[in-house]
Write an enzyme that holds these catalytic residues in place. Structure first.
Site, mmCIF file in Angstrom:
data_model
loop_
_atom_site.group_PDB
_atom_site.id
_atom_site.type_symbol
_atom_site.label_atom_id
_atom_site.label_comp_id
_atom_site.label_asym_id
_atom_site.label_seq_id
_atom_site.Cartn_x
_atom_site.Cartn_y
_atom_site.Cartn_z
ATOM 1 N N LYS A 10 6.191 -45.345 7.981
ATOM 2 C CA LYS A 10 5.210 -45.896 7.026
ATOM 3 C C LYS A 10 5.754 -47.118 6.298
ATOM 4 O O LYS A 10 5.097 -48.150 6.227
ATOM 5 C CB LYS A 10 4.826 -44.848 5.964
ATOM 6 N N ARG A 84 -0.758 -37.999 -0.933
ATOM 7 C CA ARG A 84 -0.012 -36.991 -0.183
ATOM 8 C C ARG A 84 -0.548 -35.589 -0.431
ATOM 9 O O ARG A 84 -0.012 -34.633 0.131
ATOM 10 C CB ARG A 84 1.459 -37.009 -0.630
ATOM 11 N N ARG A 123 19.285 -43.351 9.013
ATOM 12 C CA ARG A 123 18.601 -44.373 8.209
ATOM 13 C C ARG A 123 19.484 -44.970 7.117
ATOM 14 O O ARG A 123 20.172 -44.267 6.392
ATOM 15 C CB ARG A 123 17.356 -43.738 7.585
ATOM 16 N N ARG A 156 19.683 -42.903 1.727
ATOM 17 C CA ARG A 156 18.881 -42.337 0.637
ATOM 18 C C ARG A 156 19.361 -40.926 0.368
ATOM 19 O O ARG A 156 19.625 -40.179 1.298
ATOM 20 C CB ARG A 156 17.408 -42.300 1.066
ATOM 21 N N ARG A 167 11.102 -31.634 2.642
ATOM 22 C CA ARG A 167 10.115 -32.710 2.737
ATOM 23 C C ARG A 167 9.144 -32.459 3.884
ATOM 24 O O ARG A 167 7.942 -32.703 3.761
ATOM 25 C CB ARG A 167 10.833 -34.057 2.927
HETATM 26 P P1 ADP Z 1 9.260 -40.411 2.922
HETATM 27 O O1 ADP Z 1 7.867 -40.769 3.368
HETATM 28 O O2 ADP Z 1 10.288 -40.815 3.932
HETATM 29 O O3 ADP Z 1 9.386 -38.981 2.505
HETATM 30 P P2 ADP Z 1 8.900 -41.833 0.380
HETATM 31 O O4 ADP Z 1 9.726 -42.977 -0.067
HETATM 32 O O5 ADP Z 1 7.459 -42.109 0.681
HETATM 33 O O6 ADP Z 1 9.650 -41.253 1.636
HETATM 34 O O7 ADP Z 1 8.949 -40.676 -0.718
HETATM 35 C C1 ADP Z 1 10.149 -40.209 -1.287
HETATM 36 C C2 ADP Z 1 9.867 -39.084 -2.305
HETATM 37 O O8 ADP Z 1 9.077 -39.624 -3.414
HETATM 38 C C3 ADP Z 1 9.036 -37.909 -1.804
HETATM 39 O O9 ADP Z 1 9.827 -36.948 -1.142
HETATM 40 C C4 ADP Z 1 8.425 -37.380 -3.108
HETATM 41 O O10 ADP Z 1 9.348 -36.621 -3.853
HETATM 42 C C5 ADP Z 1 8.143 -38.648 -3.888
HETATM 43 N N1 ADP Z 1 6.768 -39.143 -3.611
HETATM 44 C C6 ADP Z 1 6.446 -40.283 -2.929
HETATM 45 N N2 ADP Z 1 5.112 -40.421 -2.822
HETATM 46 C C7 ADP Z 1 4.565 -39.333 -3.432
HETATM 47 C C8 ADP Z 1 3.225 -38.887 -3.649
HETATM 48 N N3 ADP Z 1 2.156 -39.574 -3.216
HETATM 49 N N4 ADP Z 1 3.045 -37.713 -4.319
HETATM 50 C C9 ADP Z 1 4.083 -36.997 -4.778
HETATM 51 N N5 ADP Z 1 5.365 -37.364 -4.607
HETATM 52 C C10 ADP Z 1 5.625 -38.512 -3.951
#
Ligand code: ADP
Length: 214
Positions: A10, A84, A123, A156, A167
């Site tokens: 993404k 999400r 990564r 990360r 996750r």
């Molecule tokens: P990835 O898609 O690889 O899990 P992201 O950078 O999108 O990585 O998200 C990292 C973390 O940030 C998630 O595991 C969550 O804890 C938090 N997060 C990101 N977007 C959301 C969302 N829309 N709702 C709730 N938590 C979020």
């Protein structure tokens, strides 16, 4: 908007869309990482949750997105990693109605668990600008600095195998139902995200070009 499991690409695709089409992108994950690095109250409050691999409460995320949309969303927008959960998706619909705009596309990047594990375990991400690459990418192996801004390339802290398990579980239980939600709105498009970034981007570009007036 771009939807998909952790490691589905993404962030990479969002960055390519912004560069190619000039559409602004927002990623709650990237915002929260930045807030944490800056040591803001929001960053401190959410650090423990993201570190565990759990989702941050909907209210916090929805406020972030609403603020961002008011500031940057008047000429199109891309969401990376939002929404999400179903409550986030429902809040988004009312925000967009209030702002007199709508969603054109929900792009679902489908990846196998094998792809996710391989990508996440290798990564590296720039702490300054968020550029993502992999440890095996020979170009960056010698000097661990970002090719764009010279920032440090780091792993990360939620890219750990046990955190990844959480996750993936959050994704399966809370995010998967969004496929039905956007399917019913007839804006869902599924793309095979296991392929290389250029191939995936070519397909996404075609979908966007069909929507954006020339
Ligand atoms: P990835 O898609 O690889 O899990 P992201 O950078 O999108 O990585 O998200 C990292 C973390 O940030 C998630 O595991 C969550 O804890 C938090 N997060 C990101 N977007 C959301 C969302 N829309 N709702 C709730 N938590 C979020």
């Amino acid at each position: 908007m771009l939807l998909g499991a952790p490691g589905s690409g993404k962030g990479t695709q969002a960055e390519m869309i912004t560069r190619h089409f000039g559409i602004p992108v927002t990623s709650p994950g990237a915002i929260l990482r930045r807030e944490k690095d800056l040591g803001t109250p929001l960053g401190i409050e959410t650090a423990e949750i993201t570190q565990r691999g759990d989702l941050v409460p909907d209210k916090i995320i929805v406020e972030l997105i609403e603020d961002w949309l008011r500031l940057h969303g008047s000429h199109g927008f891309v969401f990376d990693g939002f929404p999400r959960t179903l409550p986030q998706a429902e809040s988004l619909l009312s925000i967009l109605t209030r702002l007199r705009t709508a969603l054109d596309l929900a792009i679902w990047l489908e990846v196998s668990e094998e792809t996710v594990r391989a990508r996440i375990s290798g990564r590296l991400q720039c702490r300054s600008c968020g550029f993502t690459t992999s440890v095996t990418s020979a170009k960056f192996a010698e000097r661990s600095v970002c090719p764009y801004c010279d920032g440090p390339l780091v792993r990360r802290n939620d890219d750990d195998v046990s955190v990844l398990q959480t996750r993936l579980r959050e994704f399966a239980t809370k995010t998967q139902p969004l496929a039905d939600f956007y399917g019913k709105m007839s804006i869902l498009r599924r793309i095979d995200g296991n392929r290389d970034r250029e191939t995936v981007f070519a397909e996404i570009s075609r979908l966007i070009e069909d929507k954006v007036p020339a």
